[in-house]
Design a protein around this motif. Structure first.
Motif, PDB file in Angstrom:
ATOM      1  N   HIS A 165       0.814  -1.218   0.000  1.00 42.17           N
ATOM      2  CA  HIS A 165       0.000   0.000   0.000  1.00 42.17           C
ATOM      3  C   HIS A 165       0.849   1.270   0.000  1.00 42.17           C
ATOM      4  O   HIS A 165       0.319   2.373   0.011  1.00 42.17           O
ATOM      5  N   GLY A 166       2.172   1.123  -0.081  1.00 45.47           N
ATOM      6  CA  GLY A 166       3.036   2.263  -0.355  1.00 45.47           C
ATOM      7  C   GLY A 166       2.986   2.617  -1.830  1.00 45.47           C
ATOM      8  O   GLY A 166       3.038   3.781  -2.211  1.00 45.47           O
ATOM      9  N   VAL A 167       2.854   1.599  -2.678  1.00 45.45           N
ATOM     10  CA  VAL A 167       2.748   1.798  -4.127  1.00 45.45           C
ATOM     11  C   VAL A 167       1.296   2.051  -4.516  1.00 45.45           C
ATOM     12  O   VAL A 167       0.991   2.959  -5.283  1.00 45.45           O
ATOM     13  N   PHE A 168       0.394   1.229  -3.995  1.00 49.49           N
ATOM     14  CA  PHE A 168      -1.026   1.333  -4.308  1.00 49.49           C
ATOM     15  C   PHE A 168      -1.731   2.023  -3.142  1.00 49.49           C
ATOM     16  O   PHE A 168      -1.985   1.408  -2.111  1.00 49.49           O
ATOM     17  N   LYS A 169      -2.017   3.296  -3.314  1.00 48.94           N
ATOM     18  CA  LYS A 169      -2.607   4.090  -2.229  1.00 48.94           C
ATOM     19  C   LYS A 169      -4.053   3.688  -1.933  1.00 48.94           C
ATOM     20  O   LYS A 169      -4.524   3.842  -0.827  1.00 48.94           O
TER      21      LYS A 169
ATOM     22  N   GLY B 256      -9.676  -0.200  -3.756  1.00 48.49           N
ATOM     23  CA  GLY B 256     -10.002   0.047  -5.165  1.00 48.49           C
ATOM     24  C   GLY B 256      -9.289  -0.916  -6.087  1.00 48.49           C
ATOM     25  O   GLY B 256      -9.880  -1.434  -7.039  1.00 48.49           O
ATOM     26  N   LEU B 257      -8.008  -1.172  -5.814  1.00 48.05           N
ATOM     27  CA  LEU B 257      -7.223  -2.112  -6.621  1.00 48.05           C
ATOM     28  C   LEU B 257      -7.842  -3.505  -6.566  1.00 48.05           C
ATOM     29  O   LEU B 257      -8.038  -4.160  -7.599  1.00 48.05           O
ATOM     30  N   ILE B 258      -8.156  -3.975  -5.370  1.00 50.57           N
ATOM     31  CA  ILE B 258      -8.722  -5.316  -5.219  1.00 50.57           C
ATOM     32  C   ILE B 258     -10.105  -5.379  -5.864  1.00 50.57           C
ATOM     33  O   ILE B 258     -10.445  -6.364  -6.528  1.00 50.57           O
ATOM     34  N   SER B 259     -10.884  -4.321  -5.716  1.00 54.45           N
ATOM     35  CA  SER B 259     -12.186  -4.262  -6.376  1.00 54.45           C
ATOM     36  C   SER B 259     -12.022  -4.382  -7.891  1.00 54.45           C
ATOM     37  O   SER B 259     -12.783  -5.108  -8.546  1.00 54.45           O
ATOM     38  N   ASN B 260     -11.033  -3.702  -8.453  1.00 51.19           N
ATOM     39  CA  ASN B 260     -10.769  -3.809  -9.890  1.00 51.19           C
ATOM     40  C   ASN B 260     -10.487  -5.251 -10.279  1.00 51.19           C
ATOM     41  O   ASN B 260     -11.049  -5.768 -11.256  1.00 51.19           O
TER      42      ASN B 260
ATOM     43  N   GLU C 226     -17.570  -2.226 -18.257  1.00 45.70           N
ATOM     44  CA  GLU C 226     -17.895  -0.831 -17.946  1.00 45.70           C
ATOM     45  C   GLU C 226     -16.724  -0.196 -17.205  1.00 45.70           C
ATOM     46  O   GLU C 226     -16.534  -0.412 -16.015  1.00 45.70           O
ATOM     47  N   ALA C 227     -15.935   0.582 -17.936  1.00 40.48           N
ATOM     48  CA  ALA C 227     -14.702   1.171 -17.396  1.00 40.48           C
ATOM     49  C   ALA C 227     -14.960   2.085 -16.206  1.00 40.48           C
ATOM     50  O   ALA C 227     -14.083   2.257 -15.352  1.00 40.48           O
ATOM     51  N   SER C 228     -16.149   2.646 -16.117  1.00 43.69           N
ATOM     52  CA  SER C 228     -16.452   3.536 -14.989  1.00 43.69           C
ATOM     53  C   SER C 228     -16.476   2.778 -13.661  1.00 43.69           C
ATOM     54  O   SER C 228     -16.441   3.390 -12.600  1.00 43.69           O
TER      55      SER C 228
ATOM     56  N   THR D  50     -11.421   1.688 -10.500  1.00 49.33           N
ATOM     57  CA  THR D  50     -10.809   2.739  -9.698  1.00 49.33           C
ATOM     58  C   THR D  50      -9.428   2.995 -10.286  1.00 49.33           C
ATOM     59  O   THR D  50      -8.654   2.057 -10.496  1.00 49.33           O
ATOM     60  N   GLU D  51      -9.101   4.247 -10.538  1.00 50.33           N
ATOM     61  CA  GLU D  51      -7.777   4.581 -11.071  1.00 50.33           C
ATOM     62  C   GLU D  51      -6.784   4.590  -9.909  1.00 50.33           C
ATOM     63  O   GLU D  51      -6.725   5.531  -9.140  1.00 50.33           O
ATOM     64  N   VAL D  52      -6.013   3.504  -9.782  1.00 46.16           N
ATOM     65  CA  VAL D  52      -5.072   3.381  -8.661  1.00 46.16           C
ATOM     66  C   VAL D  52      -3.679   3.892  -9.018  1.00 46.16           C
ATOM     67  O   VAL D  52      -2.889   4.205  -8.139  1.00 46.16           O
ATOM     68  N   ILE D  53      -3.396   3.956 -10.317  1.00 45.69           N
ATOM     69  CA  ILE D  53      -2.160   4.541 -10.837  1.00 45.69           C
ATOM     70  C   ILE D  53      -2.594   5.419 -12.017  1.00 45.69           C
ATOM     71  O   ILE D  53      -3.344   4.950 -12.878  1.00 45.69           O
ATOM     72  N   PRO D  54      -2.145   6.681 -12.061  1.00 43.27           N
ATOM     73  CA  PRO D  54      -2.578   7.565 -13.159  1.00 43.27           C
ATOM     74  C   PRO D  54      -2.361   6.937 -14.533  1.00 43.27           C
ATOM     75  O   PRO D  54      -1.309   6.389 -14.820  1.00 43.27           O
ATOM     76  N   LYS D  55      -3.425   6.983 -15.360  1.00 42.75           N
ATOM     77  CA  LYS D  55      -3.456   6.491 -16.744  1.00 42.75           C
ATOM     78  C   LYS D  55      -3.233   4.979 -16.874  1.00 42.75           C
ATOM     79  O   LYS D  55      -2.972   4.487 -17.965  1.00 42.75           O
ATOM     80  N   PHE D  56      -3.333   4.240 -15.779  1.00 42.64           N
ATOM     81  CA  PHE D  56      -3.099   2.797 -15.806  1.00 42.64           C
ATOM     82  C   PHE D  56      -4.070   2.092 -16.756  1.00 42.64           C
ATOM     83  O   PHE D  56      -3.711   1.134 -17.420  1.00 42.64           O
ATOM     84  N   HIS D  57      -5.311   2.545 -16.806  1.00 41.53           N
ATOM     85  CA  HIS D  57      -6.328   1.902 -17.642  1.00 41.53           C
ATOM     86  C   HIS D  57      -6.516   2.589 -18.991  1.00 41.53           C
ATOM     87  O   HIS D  57      -7.399   2.228 -19.754  1.00 41.53           O
TER      88      HIS D  57
END
Length: 167
Positions: free
Chosen positions: A52-56, A60-64, A148-150, A153-160
């Motif tokens: 969680h130092g990398v993934f704030k 949201g990441l796990i939900s993705n 549905e991309a919405s 959760t954007e966990v890293i800018p522009k990751f998706h």
């Protein structure tokens, strides 16, 4: 706390109906701490502590990850269960019904069913591996093109953002 005790504690927070037998570290990743957990019933799991130092936004990441896996499972529901479980990650819920556990040190854990006889390639050393990897990425993009991309959760800018990645 000893490593095995810590792993057993995290593992036992998930609804797997299995008895922890042993573990080994899966050192292929560089961001998260990932372990292969073997159980008395012969089923293996991948227990992962998310960095969680990398993934704030770890929830949201796990939900993705869970939502994309569920989408793929629905799209491939016509496959026999064994084949579906070989193609798509299956996440295990916690005893509380979520998909992650937070330990007393603030570490976020998630649990997946291990795909037996799976292989991870750290580098591409031949054309066949590159070709198969390309096919898999294409299959993944095709299968998720109607996701549905919405919901992500954007966990890293522009990751998706695929146009950003391709450029």
């Amino acid at each position: 706390m000893k490593k095995q005790q810590q792993l057993e504690e995290a593992f036992n927070r998930f609804n797997h109906n299995s008895e922890f037998l042993s573990y080994s570290e899966l050192a292929s990743g560089h961001i998260n701490d990932t372990y292969l957990v073997k159980t008395a019933a012969g089923i293996s799991y991948v227990l992962q502590r998310i960095n969680h130092g990398v993934f704030k936004d770890v929830p949201g990441l796990i939900s993705n990850k869970v939502n994309v896996s569920k989408h793929l499972q629905k799209k491939l529901a016509y496959l026999p269960k064994y084949e579906l479980n070989r193609k798509v990650l299956s996440f295990v819920e916690t005893l509380n019904g979520g998909y992650y556990y937070v330990d007393t040190d603030g570490g976020y854990w998630n649990l997946m069913v291990y795909i037996d006889n799976s292989i991870t390639f750290e580098t591409v050393n031949n054309e066949e591996v590159a070709y198969e990897g390309g096919k898999l990425i294409g299959d993944f993009l095709n299968l998720t093109s109607d996701f549905e991309a919405s919901k992500l959760t954007e966990v890293i800018p522009k990751f998706h953002d695929m146009s950003f990645r391709f450029s």
